[in-house]
Design a protein around this motif. Structure first.
Motif, PDB file in Angstrom:
ATOM      1  N   ILE A  77       0.843  -1.207   0.000  1.00  0.00           N
ATOM      2  CA  ILE A  77       0.000   0.000   0.000  1.00  0.00           C
ATOM      3  C   ILE A  77       0.875   1.252   0.000  1.00  0.00           C
ATOM      4  N   LYS A  78       1.968   1.169   0.710  1.00  0.00           N
ATOM      5  CA  LYS A  78       2.901   2.295   0.734  1.00  0.00           C
ATOM      6  C   LYS A  78       3.385   2.606  -0.688  1.00  0.00           C
ATOM      7  N   LYS A  79       3.681   1.555  -1.419  1.00  0.00           N
ATOM      8  CA  LYS A  79       4.141   1.694  -2.791  1.00  0.00           C
ATOM      9  C   LYS A  79       3.042   2.319  -3.672  1.00  0.00           C
ATOM     10  N   LEU A  80       1.836   1.830  -3.443  1.00  0.00           N
ATOM     11  CA  LEU A  80       0.670   2.313  -4.190  1.00  0.00           C
ATOM     12  C   LEU A  80       0.449   3.814  -3.983  1.00  0.00           C
ATOM     13  N   LEU A  81       0.741   4.281  -2.779  1.00  0.00           N
ATOM     14  CA  LEU A  81       0.467   5.685  -2.434  1.00  0.00           C
ATOM     15  C   LEU A  81       1.670   6.603  -2.615  1.00  0.00           C
ATOM     16  N   LYS A  82       2.683   6.088  -3.276  1.00  0.00           N
ATOM     17  CA  LYS A  82       3.895   6.874  -3.474  1.00  0.00           C
ATOM     18  C   LYS A  82       3.572   8.182  -4.200  1.00  0.00           C
ATOM     19  N   GLY A  83       4.027   9.276  -3.657  1.00  0.00           N
ATOM     20  CA  GLY A  83       3.829  10.568  -4.316  1.00  0.00           C
ATOM     21  C   GLY A  83       2.541  11.280  -3.941  1.00  0.00           C
ATOM     22  N   VAL A  84       1.712  10.635  -3.109  1.00  0.00           N
ATOM     23  CA  VAL A  84       0.450  11.271  -2.708  1.00  0.00           C
ATOM     24  C   VAL A  84       0.740  12.458  -1.782  1.00  0.00           C
ATOM     25  N   GLN A  85       0.055  13.567  -2.076  1.00  0.00           N
ATOM     26  CA  GLN A  85       0.250  14.779  -1.277  1.00  0.00           C
ATOM     27  C   GLN A  85      -0.811  14.867  -0.183  1.00  0.00           C
TER      28      GLN A  85
END
Ligand code: ZN
Length: 367
Positions: free
Chosen positions: A148-156
């Motif tokens: 999930i961390k990978k999936l949310l990479k770059g989320v502000q």
């Protein structure tokens, strides 16, 4: 010689390593193995049906509805919002709360809407969003959490909203916990506006409203039709009559399920109604919370009626059937309970009600 019931390709051309779930897992799993083995090729299964079911789940009214039931206790909800816009009206007096994703939970033998602590991330495709259930996120193992961390990479931080409960306005323990979780996921959450639910116990809250379209889109129709044909296939196999699954009468419906043939939805789902399938539902004027699937012969056609979780009833036209099946006992029917995972045989014979018929599938089970 293995042969795919959908694309008709043989073992020499395609592989058969996977299994086709008669009912997509989104709608629950059951105590009995409800998969078709060696009947649906890996190409149809993973290249056609898997993306179709993802679109169904994330971008059709029906699919989003099943995500609200979250029968698999998933930690995340995904909404594409390309074709379908759902509108939630929380009745809580502020648009902010309408952004919350509602969940159904069973309560007093009925489905009730619950607002669960959640993190909403507006960054899925062009219009879509993710909803993460905080309590389920906490249970994840390292591997799943990292995914999930990978999936949310770059989320502000600006794309993130947190909805939590607390015992009072000054208790922000649950909120802090959510912020910590976000930090672990690589998002440095900076709080913007904080809003509280009005605590006015004297006036009852307005009901939560979910607006749903009444039409069925093509992806939803294809998935529902596939469930109908899968169920019929299960019955045919039990009867040792897998030959009929390859009859040219079903070529048209298979091409539709595969997405090779475009048909108006009302030529496939010939009726959308609310008239109960089961006599007991009519007698007690109460719909069962479960999926009901039946098939039978009607005017020379193979027809299936399907209903999910006691909601609307789809009548699916699968194709003409030959005279050999024009028998009074041709047909089969089951009710699938995704809560206790049981499956029950259906009968149209009032004398057999409550007799607890042994559960089985077959072509001549219309008792
Ligand atoms: Zn195939």
């Amino acid at each position: 010689m293995l042969r795919c019931i959908y694309c008709d390709k043989k073992e020499s051309e395609v592989t058969f390593n996977g299994r086709e779930h008669v009912i997509p897992r989104l709608m629950g799993t059951f105590e009995v193995d409800l998969t078709l083995k060696n009947l649906v090729c890996d190409y149809c299964n993973s290249k056609i049906f898997s993306p179709l079911e993802t679109r169904f789940k994330e971008d059709t009214e029906e699919g989003i509805y099943y995500q609200m039931f979250n029968l698999q206790n998933s930690c995340q909800i995904r909404i594409r919002a390309n074709n379908v816009k759902t509108t939630f009206s929380s009745g809580l007096g502020d648009d902010f709360f309408n952004e919350m994703f509602p969940f159904f939970k069973q309560h007093d033998n009925n489905w009730r809407i619950f607002l669960l602590p959640q993190i909403k991330v507006k960054r899925y495709g062009d219009n879509g969003y993710f909803v993460f259930l905080i309590d389920e996120l906490k249970k994840l193992n390292y591997k799943k959490f990292s995914k999930i961390k990978k999936l949310l990479k770059g989320v502000q931080s600006k794309d993130v909203s947190i909805f939590t409960g607390g015992n009072s306005d000054i208790d922000d323990g649950p909120l802090q916990e959510a912020i910590d979780l976000l930090k672990k996921l690589g998002i440095d959450y900076k709080e913007g506006k904080r809003k509280f639910l009005p605590i006015d116990k004297t006036s009852p809250r307005k009901q939560f409203e979910i607006s749903m379209d009444c039409t069925v889109n093509k992806d939803a129709a294809r998935v529902i039709t596939k469930i109908a044909f899968n169920y019929f296939s299960l019955a045919a196999i039990q009867e040792n009559r897998s030959d009929i699954l390859f009859h040219p009468n079903f070529s048209k419906i298979k091409a539709y399920i595969l997405g090779e043939l475009d048909l108006p939805v009302n030529q496939v789902i010939i009726e959308l109604g609310s008239e109960p399938i089961i006599l007991e539902e009519k007698i007690y004027d109460h719909r069962f919370i479960g999926h009901t699937i039946v098939f039978y012969e009607m005017k020379g056609n193979l027809v299936s009626k399907i209903s999910f979780l006691g909601k609307r009833i789809y009548t699916v036209l699968l194709g003409p059937i030959s005279n050999e099946f024009k028998r009074d006992d041709f047909g089969c029917g089951h009710i699938f309970n995704p809560i206790d995972k049981t499956i029950h045989q259906l009968t149209q014979n009032p004398k057999k009600f409550g007799s607890d018929l042994p559960m089985s599938f077959g072509l001549y089970k219309r008792l």
